[in-house]
Write a protein that holds these residues in place. Structure first.
Motif, mmCIF file in Angstrom:
data_model
loop_
_atom_site.group_PDB
_atom_site.id
_atom_site.type_symbol
_atom_site.label_atom_id
_atom_site.label_comp_id
_atom_site.label_asym_id
_atom_site.label_seq_id
_atom_site.Cartn_x
_atom_site.Cartn_y
_atom_site.Cartn_z
ATOM 1 N N PHE A 154 -5.262 -47.134 -11.538
ATOM 2 C CA PHE A 154 -6.089 -46.598 -12.619
ATOM 3 C C PHE A 154 -6.124 -45.083 -12.512
ATOM 4 C CE2 PHE A 154 -8.722 -48.227 -9.137
ATOM 5 C CZ PHE A 154 -9.297 -47.064 -8.681
ATOM 6 N N ASP A 155 -6.559 -44.438 -13.591
ATOM 7 C CA ASP A 155 -6.579 -42.981 -13.659
ATOM 8 C C ASP A 155 -7.899 -42.383 -13.183
ATOM 9 O OD1 ASP A 155 -3.999 -42.782 -14.742
ATOM 10 O OD2 ASP A 155 -4.778 -43.281 -16.728
ATOM 11 N N ARG A 156 -8.972 -43.137 -13.262
ATOM 12 C CA ARG A 156 -10.263 -42.651 -12.783
ATOM 13 C C ARG A 156 -11.160 -43.835 -12.459
ATOM 14 N NH1 ARG A 156 -12.908 -38.721 -16.693
ATOM 15 N NH2 ARG A 156 -10.859 -37.793 -16.479
ATOM 16 N N PHE A 157 -12.108 -43.570 -11.547
ATOM 17 C CA PHE A 157 -13.041 -44.598 -11.104
ATOM 18 C C PHE A 157 -14.431 -43.981 -11.199
ATOM 19 C CE2 PHE A 157 -15.333 -47.359 -8.262
ATOM 20 C CZ PHE A 157 -14.690 -48.582 -8.368
ATOM 21 N N ILE A 158 -15.310 -44.581 -11.971
ATOM 22 C CA ILE A 158 -16.616 -43.982 -12.260
ATOM 23 C C ILE A 158 -17.732 -44.843 -11.671
ATOM 24 C CG2 ILE A 158 -18.183 -43.165 -14.055
ATOM 25 C CD1 ILE A 158 -15.757 -42.842 -15.871
ATOM 26 N N PHE A 159 -18.520 -44.239 -10.785
ATOM 27 C CA PHE A 159 -19.746 -44.868 -10.294
ATOM 28 C C PHE A 159 -20.890 -44.391 -11.182
ATOM 29 C CE2 PHE A 159 -17.018 -44.756 -6.590
ATOM 30 C CZ PHE A 159 -17.265 -45.976 -5.961
ATOM 31 N N LEU B 57 -19.940 -51.043 -18.199
ATOM 32 C CA LEU B 57 -19.649 -51.213 -16.783
ATOM 33 C C LEU B 57 -18.698 -52.390 -16.601
ATOM 34 C CD1 LEU B 57 -23.259 -50.815 -15.310
ATOM 35 C CD2 LEU B 57 -21.434 -49.123 -15.239
ATOM 36 N N ASP B 58 -17.722 -52.232 -15.712
ATOM 37 C CA ASP B 58 -16.757 -53.303 -15.458
ATOM 38 C C ASP B 58 -17.159 -54.186 -14.287
ATOM 39 O OD1 ASP B 58 -14.750 -52.702 -17.457
ATOM 40 O OD2 ASP B 58 -14.309 -50.900 -16.304
ATOM 41 N N MET B 59 -17.910 -53.633 -13.336
ATOM 42 C CA MET B 59 -18.361 -54.398 -12.182
ATOM 43 C C MET B 59 -19.786 -53.984 -11.841
ATOM 44 S SD MET B 59 -15.073 -54.445 -9.599
ATOM 45 C CE MET B 59 -15.115 -52.674 -9.346
ATOM 46 N N ILE B 60 -20.627 -54.952 -11.473
ATOM 47 C CA ILE B 60 -21.995 -54.652 -11.065
ATOM 48 C C ILE B 60 -22.395 -55.584 -9.919
ATOM 49 C CG2 ILE B 60 -22.734 -53.875 -13.352
ATOM 50 C CD1 ILE B 60 -24.179 -56.621 -13.647
ATOM 51 N N VAL C 38 -25.660 -35.562 -11.187
ATOM 52 C CA VAL C 38 -26.710 -36.194 -10.399
ATOM 53 C C VAL C 38 -27.606 -37.051 -11.291
ATOM 54 C CG1 VAL C 38 -28.692 -35.791 -8.886
ATOM 55 C CG2 VAL C 38 -26.655 -34.350 -8.696
ATOM 56 N N GLY C 39 -27.785 -38.299 -10.881
ATOM 57 C CA GLY C 39 -28.607 -39.221 -11.649
ATOM 58 C C GLY C 39 -27.862 -39.897 -12.785
ATOM 59 N N GLN C 40 -26.595 -39.501 -13.030
ATOM 60 C CA GLN C 40 -25.837 -40.101 -14.127
ATOM 61 C C GLN C 40 -24.585 -40.810 -13.614
ATOM 62 O OE1 GLN C 40 -25.232 -37.529 -17.571
ATOM 63 N NE2 GLN C 40 -26.933 -36.237 -16.919
ATOM 64 N N ASP C 41 -23.635 -40.033 -13.070
ATOM 65 C CA ASP C 41 -22.415 -40.688 -12.611
ATOM 66 C C ASP C 41 -21.643 -39.796 -11.640
ATOM 67 O OD1 ASP C 41 -20.901 -38.791 -14.150
ATOM 68 O OD2 ASP C 41 -21.088 -40.058 -15.912
ATOM 69 N N LEU C 42 -20.732 -40.437 -10.905
ATOM 70 C CA LEU C 42 -19.773 -39.774 -10.033
ATOM 71 C C LEU C 42 -18.390 -40.199 -10.495
ATOM 72 C CD1 LEU C 42 -18.797 -38.255 -7.458
ATOM 73 C CD2 LEU C 42 -19.119 -40.411 -6.216
ATOM 74 N N ILE C 43 -17.581 -39.231 -10.848
ATOM 75 C CA ILE C 43 -16.240 -39.525 -11.351
ATOM 76 C C ILE C 43 -15.227 -39.238 -10.255
ATOM 77 C CG2 ILE C 43 -14.516 -39.012 -13.120
ATOM 78 C CD1 ILE C 43 -16.803 -38.083 -14.929
ATOM 79 N N GLU D 22 -7.599 -49.558 -4.128
ATOM 80 C CA GLU D 22 -6.212 -49.909 -4.419
ATOM 81 C C GLU D 22 -6.042 -51.403 -4.694
ATOM 82 O OE1 GLU D 22 -6.619 -49.937 0.120
ATOM 83 O OE2 GLU D 22 -7.386 -48.790 -1.589
ATOM 84 N N LYS D 23 -7.064 -52.211 -4.356
ATOM 85 C CA LYS D 23 -6.992 -53.650 -4.619
ATOM 86 C C LYS D 23 -7.225 -53.978 -6.087
ATOM 87 C CE LYS D 23 -6.755 -54.798 -0.169
ATOM 88 N NZ LYS D 23 -5.597 -55.484 0.431
ATOM 89 N N LEU D 24 -7.818 -53.052 -6.841
ATOM 90 C CA LEU D 24 -8.188 -53.319 -8.222
ATOM 91 C C LEU D 24 -7.037 -53.021 -9.185
ATOM 92 C CD1 LEU D 24 -11.750 -51.723 -8.234
ATOM 93 C CD2 LEU D 24 -11.174 -54.141 -7.957
ATOM 94 N N TYR D 25 -6.899 -53.898 -10.170
ATOM 95 C CA TYR D 25 -5.886 -53.662 -11.210
ATOM 96 C C TYR D 25 -6.255 -54.482 -12.443
ATOM 97 C CZ TYR D 25 -3.994 -58.236 -9.890
ATOM 98 O OH TYR D 25 -3.850 -59.576 -9.620
#
Length: 409
Positions: A96-101, A119-122, A77-82, A396-399
């Motif tokens: 991909f193997d994991r997606f991190i918010f 971060l890869d996208m913002i 909480v307050g850091q990330d969601l994996i 699934e659109k991301l690669y």
């Protein structure tokens, strides 16, 4: 919903029938009614109450059954969601193997972490729009316009600002606001005007007149002054309109923490001042504002949190007397009748009548809505299809394009 349901019959493992107590608009029910029903596997969830599910919403171990392409692995909480790929997802496999918010506190921190490769996208902060236009190795994607609007919420219960109850005052305030200028200066051209409660992009549910750009209100400061004069107001020595010794002035609660909202507030304040309305600004924490809005006896005067609509954009939650989101206490028998007709009668005529009346009435001041633009590193492909207009994600659109001779993940 759910009070209009008379009976729910289970026909089979993948089929059920809903019987209603009365006739409703089929399109409204399909889009706003059925969408509230979430079928859950009985063998997993029958042991839990709704409250238990709610209380465990931040416990990723509780959610072992998911129906999307991703499932939660860890939440800090307050850091990330994996999130990781859901191996039982039967459709397109993820690349991909994991997606991190990541949860980031400030706009500056977001941009800094993007530039550092953390971060890869913002989402591009509008306050730093110019600063990110030439970030090396990145590209920008403009996402579809959200199906909602910004607003200026008025407290009709507060006798100190009883002038809000005069529709001519509300129309004058709306006529004073140059939404197109706000879009250009604040939103950098990424936004849409809103003069009524129905989203303008796409124009699916706008009346034919509104699709042609004709609304009961629009930017017209000269007409705004005429309306105030018709309502019995005249300018005082300081330029502020007054009647019977009382000035047209109110206090606006501005939530802290957003440069964008502060800019919207300052421009709105300037527009209203030009027609002789004094909007004083007081900053307050978001949670404090929400506490006031949830108290029908609180003495706040105006604020702005934005308004959302259902997939079928009727107003039963926002503007019907006593409705859940009607924090300002707006009440009008004609509005109630038109909302009922929009949800009960088949076809679009009821919706058209409601949105025309709501645009003229301005139960809140409908205002421009900024769009969303995203910045992605060049190595991330498919970002343009990652989010739809309802802000559903399609991971699934991301690669990634791998260097020659290597496999991308």
């Amino acid at each position: 919903m759910p009070d209009i349901i008379k009976q729910l019959q289970i026909i089979g493992p993948e089929e059920f029938r809903v019987v209603l107590k009365r006739q409703v608009n089929p399109q409204w029910f399909i889009m706003n009614g059925l969408s509230q029903l979430s079928p859950l596997p009985e063998h997993v969830w029958k042991h839990f109450t709704s409250d238990e599910i709610y209380q465990h919403q931040s416990d990723v171990k509780f959610f072992q059954v998911v129906d999307g392409p991703l499932k939660p692995l860890a939440l800090h909480v307050g850091q990330d969601l994996i999130m990781v790929p859901n191996q039982k997802w039967p459709f397109a496999k993820l690349n991909f193997d994991r997606f991190i918010f990541k949860f980031v506190d400030t706009d500056g921190q977001t941009v800094q972490q993007f530039e550092d490769g953390e971060l890869d996208m913002i989402n591009i902060p509008f306050g730093l729009w110019n600063a990110v236009q030439h970030v090396p190795g990145a590209y920008m994607v403009r996402l579809p316009m959200p199906l909602d609007y910004n607003d200026l919420l008025l407290n009709f219960r507060n006798p100190k600002v009883a002038f809000f109850r005069d529709v001519r005052v509300r129309q004058a305030m709306e006529d004073a606001i140059d939404q197109q200028e706000m879009i250009q200066l604040i939103d950098h051209g990424v936004g849409a005007e809103h003069w009524g409660p129905v989203p303008t992009q796409p124009p699916t549910f706008l009346t034919p007149a509104m699709q042609a750009g004709h609304y009961p209100v629009s930017y017209d400061p000269a007409h705004a002054r005429q309306l105030l004069e018709q309502a019995g107001y005249s300018p005082g020595a300081d330029g502020i309109m007054q009647k019977d010794g009382k000035k047209l002035e109110f206090t606006y609660l501005d939530t802290t923490g957003s440069v964008l909202l502060q800019q919207i507030t300052l421009m709105t304040q300037a527009y209203l001042r030009r027609i002789g309305i004094d909007m004083r600004v007081r900053e307050m924490e978001f949670n404090q504002v929400m506490a006031l809005l949830n108290d029908p006896h609180a003495d706040w005067e105006a604020t702005g949190l934005g308004g959302g609509v259902g997939d079928y954009p009727t107003g039963e939650l926002s503007f019907k007397t006593g409705s859940f989101e009607n924090s300002g206490g707006y009440s009008d028998p004609t509005m109630d009748k038109l909302i009922d007709e929009s949800t009960n009668q088949p076809g679009l005529s009821g919706l058209y009548a409601y949105e025309t009346y709501a645009s003229a009435q301005q139960p809140v001041l409908f205002m421009e809505r900024e769009g969303v633009a995203m910045l992605a590193h060049n190595r991330i492909k498919g970002a343009a299809g990652f989010v739809d207009q309802l802000y559903n994600y399609y991971p699934e659109k991301l690669y990634c394009e791998a260097p020659q001779g290597k496999t991308a993940r």
